[in-house]
Design a protein around this motif. Structure first.
Motif, short mmCIF file in Angstrom:
data_model
loop_
_atom_site.label_atom_id
_atom_site.label_comp_id
_atom_site.label_asym_id
_atom_site.label_seq_id
_atom_site.Cartn_x
_atom_site.Cartn_y
_atom_site.Cartn_z
N LEU A 242 0.82 -1.21 0.00
CA LEU A 242 0.00 0.00 0.00
C LEU A 242 0.86 1.26 0.00
CD1 LEU A 242 -2.73 -1.13 2.55
CD2 LEU A 242 -3.06 -0.76 0.09
N PHE A 243 1.92 1.24 0.80
CA PHE A 243 2.76 2.43 0.89
C PHE A 243 3.48 2.68 -0.43
CE2 PHE A 243 6.00 5.07 3.26
CZ PHE A 243 5.07 5.98 3.75
N ALA A 244 3.94 1.61 -1.08
CA ALA A 244 4.55 1.77 -2.41
C ALA A 244 3.56 2.40 -3.38
CB ALA A 244 5.01 0.40 -2.93
N MET A 245 2.32 1.98 -3.30
CA MET A 245 1.28 2.52 -4.19
C MET A 245 1.01 3.99 -3.88
SD MET A 245 -2.68 1.25 -4.65
CE MET A 245 -3.18 1.86 -3.03
N TRP A 246 0.85 4.33 -2.60
CA TRP A 246 0.52 5.71 -2.24
C TRP A 246 1.64 6.67 -2.60
CZ3 TRP A 246 -1.34 3.77 3.18
CH2 TRP A 246 -2.63 3.23 3.05
N ILE A 247 2.88 6.24 -2.41
CA ILE A 247 4.01 7.13 -2.71
C ILE A 247 4.16 7.33 -4.22
CG2 ILE A 247 6.52 7.40 -2.63
CD1 ILE A 247 6.51 5.85 -0.01
N TYR A 248 4.04 6.25 -4.99
CA TYR A 248 4.52 6.28 -6.37
C TYR A 248 3.44 6.26 -7.45
CZ TYR A 248 9.43 5.96 -5.10
OH TYR A 248 10.68 6.24 -4.63
N LYS A 387 16.28 3.76 -7.88
CA LYS A 387 17.43 4.48 -8.42
C LYS A 387 18.53 3.52 -8.86
CE LYS A 387 20.46 8.38 -7.34
NZ LYS A 387 20.81 9.41 -6.32
N THR A 388 18.74 2.43 -8.09
CA THR A 388 19.85 1.52 -8.35
C THR A 388 19.53 0.50 -9.44
OG1 THR A 388 20.53 1.73 -6.03
CG2 THR A 388 21.45 -0.12 -7.29
N PHE A 389 18.31 -0.03 -9.42
CA PHE A 389 17.99 -1.15 -10.30
C PHE A 389 17.03 -0.81 -11.44
CE2 PHE A 389 18.78 -3.00 -6.02
CZ PHE A 389 19.96 -3.68 -6.32
N PHE A 390 16.27 0.27 -11.32
CA PHE A 390 15.20 0.52 -12.30
C PHE A 390 15.26 1.92 -12.91
CE2 PHE A 390 13.45 -2.57 -9.17
CZ PHE A 390 13.33 -3.66 -10.03
N GLU A 391 16.42 2.57 -12.87
CA GLU A 391 16.63 3.87 -13.50
C GLU A 391 15.59 4.90 -13.06
OE1 GLU A 391 16.72 3.03 -17.67
OE2 GLU A 391 18.76 2.21 -17.60
N ASN A 392 15.19 4.82 -11.81
CA ASN A 392 14.24 5.76 -11.20
C ASN A 392 12.87 5.75 -11.90
OD1 ASN A 392 14.73 7.01 -8.81
ND2 ASN A 392 15.55 8.90 -9.68
N ASP A 393 12.50 4.63 -12.48
CA ASP A 393 11.20 4.51 -13.14
C ASP A 393 10.16 4.06 -12.12
OD1 ASP A 393 9.03 4.08 -14.74
OD2 ASP A 393 10.13 3.02 -16.31
N ALA A 394 9.22 4.94 -11.79
CA ALA A 394 8.28 4.70 -10.69
C ALA A 394 7.34 3.54 -10.96
CB ALA A 394 7.47 5.97 -10.42
N ILE A 395 7.17 3.15 -12.22
CA ILE A 395 6.23 2.07 -12.51
C ILE A 395 6.66 0.76 -11.83
CG2 ILE A 395 7.39 1.34 -14.63
CD1 ILE A 395 3.57 1.42 -13.90
N TYR A 396 7.98 0.62 -11.59
CA TYR A 396 8.45 -0.62 -10.97
C TYR A 396 8.09 -0.68 -9.48
CZ TYR A 396 10.81 -1.73 -15.29
OH TYR A 396 11.06 -2.04 -16.62
N ALA A 397 7.78 0.44 -8.89
CA ALA A 397 7.27 0.42 -7.51
C ALA A 397 5.92 -0.26 -7.46
CB ALA A 397 7.17 1.84 -6.96
N MET A 398 5.12 -0.11 -8.53
CA MET A 398 3.83 -0.80 -8.60
C MET A 398 4.04 -2.31 -8.71
SD MET A 398 1.68 1.80 -8.56
CE MET A 398 2.91 2.45 -7.43
N MET A 399 5.04 -2.71 -9.48
CA MET A 399 5.35 -4.13 -9.61
C MET A 399 5.80 -4.73 -8.28
SD MET A 399 4.87 -4.91 -12.86
CE MET A 399 5.92 -6.28 -13.34
N ILE A 400 6.68 -4.00 -7.59
CA ILE A 400 7.15 -4.46 -6.27
C ILE A 400 5.98 -4.58 -5.31
CG2 ILE A 400 8.57 -3.83 -4.28
CD1 ILE A 400 10.47 -2.42 -6.32
N GLY A 401 5.08 -3.61 -5.33
CA GLY A 401 3.90 -3.67 -4.47
C GLY A 401 3.02 -4.86 -4.78
N GLY A 402 2.86 -5.18 -6.06
CA GLY A 402 2.05 -6.34 -6.44
C GLY A 402 2.63 -7.63 -5.92
#
Length: 427
Positions: A242-248, A387-402
């Protein structure tokens, strides 16, 4: 009894849907967002167990046990909601987030114990589902307010000076009024059961000093019942998602779907407004599903119901990666809404069945450690990971959250629920 949650969710929904937007507007970068959001879980970590502990030990002849905390939190949160969108610098917005989140927690934590106080075990699943309904209803309106003010009333969603738009400001003003009004309605229109022995409670309070109370509040994490420990793991991964989703979500949608990161552009602000609609949709789904969950739980079990809901939520978050049409995001939000409805009710229904009545607020406060700890972890590592693994692309935060939702669902299998017990255990 649950109506106050309508107002509380105005505060949380406005925070969740708009704080990243405010931070980015005031100059925050994507990798800074999680650290700036750290204010929210840290205040929860400090406030919730203390409020839970002392609300158990409070009794006023007129105002009861939990309602004084509802009222104090409502007053402070309303002030914060009016001040937040008038921040002129990033540091001011961060301070307002601290104040707003602390105030919301003062109101919210006793509400969880309130249902446990007032209802027998066989009614608690329905009681927490009713809370989920009002949470969903409040969040539908609050999340959509910037979009509504812009598209229905013609209030600008772009500030001429590059600051916070008027549509966002008016949303927070309305949210502050709604918060105060709904919570005070519950305060003034409900009555609480008195303690079995008021004089004994007074004597115990006199013997327990402030520092003893604080120590007990924070040491409670080492004295949790077995089912509570099992649920803690489920909560950890649920709230990390949820927090990943709310932030990103704002950054992910504006960059991945709308194709811009320029906070002064029309396209960015259209995307940010659409995130509000997406959040309104998932909360609307949660309000509807809240009434279906007790039915499904009766036919299966509470833990299997929660497992299925979390899996569906995981699919919803992961699907955002594959979306290019903004309208299709609403389909993803259906899955998130189902998970959200279950997160707001099933763990608390399972937990309240094994807690002693005289420590309901205390243990609910301790349980909330496993809401705020994953948020602190998320704030600490998500920015680094992107920043380290996904070139600061926020869409990957949604994947991590899933993925985190999927893990939480699997962990439901280890939970031993006490569904058939009529009264809370002694410990």
């Amino acid at each position: 009894m649950s109506f106050g949650f309508l107002g509380i969710q105005f505060g949380f929904a406005l925070q969740n849907a708009n704080v990243s937007r405010i931070f980015e507007t005031l100059g925050a970068s994507k990798d800074e967002l999680p650290i700036l959001w750290l204010a929210a879980p840290v205040t929860g970590l400090l406030v919730q167990p203390i409020i839970g502990y002392y609300s158990d030990r409070t009794w006023h002849k007129k105002w009861g046990r939990r309602r004084p905390f509802f009222a104090i939190g409502a007053i402070l949160a309303t002030i914060a909601l009016f001040a937040m969108p008038n921040s002129t610098a990033l540091w001011m917005a961060v301070i307002m987030l601290w104040l707003m989140d602390a105030s919301i927690n003062i109101s919210m934590e006793p509400f969880r114990a309130f249902v446990g106080d007032m209802l027998p075990n066989e009614q608690r699943t329905s009681g927490f589902a009713m809370q989920s309904f009002f949470i969903g209803l409040g969040a539908i309106i609050a999340s959509a307010l910037p979009y509504i003010f812009t598209n229905w009333f013609g209030i600008s969603n772009i500030a001429s000076d590059g600051g916070i738009p008027d549509a966002v400001k008016w949303s927070f003003y309305v949210g502050g009024i709604a918060y105060f009004s709904a919570v005070m309605w519950t305060v003034l229109n409900t009555e609480e059961y008195p303690p079995d022995d008021v004089e004994k409670l007074k004597l115990e309070n006199a013997e327990t000093g402030v520092f003893t109370g604080l120590k007990e509040s924070f040491m409670g994490i080492f004295n949790m019942p077995k089912t509570m420990v099992q649920l803690a793991f489920v909560q950890f991964f649920s709230w990390f998602s949820l927090f990943a989703m709310w932030i990103y979500t704002t950054s992910a949608v504006t960059s991945h779907v709308y194709g811009t990161s320029d906070t002064t552009s029309v396209l960015y602000n259209e995307g940010a407004d659409w995130v509000g609609i997406c959040f309104a949709i998932y909360n609307g789904i949660a309000a509807i599903v809240a009434f279906l969950l007790p039915v499904i739980a009766k036919r299966t079990s509470r833990r299997i119901t929660h497992l299925m809901a979390l899996f569906i939520g995981g699919l919803g978050l992961v699907s955002i990666y594959f979306i290019t049409d903004p309208n299709m995001l609403l389909v993803s939000m259906i899955g998130v809404g189902i998970a959200w409805a279950s997160i707001l009710s099933m763990p608390y229904a399972m937990l309240s069945s094994i807690l002693p009545a005289n420590k309901m607020g205390y243990y609910m406060g301790v349980f909330n450690f496993f809401i705020v700890i994953p948020q602190i972890v998320a704030a600490g590592i998500l920015g680094f990971m992107l920043k380290t693994f996904f070139e600061n692309d926020a869409i990957y935060a949604m994947m991590i959250g899933g993925v985190s939702f999927f893990i939480a669902g699997l962990l439901c299998l280890i939970v031993q629920d006490n569904e058939d017990k009529d009264e809370p255990a002694d410990k």
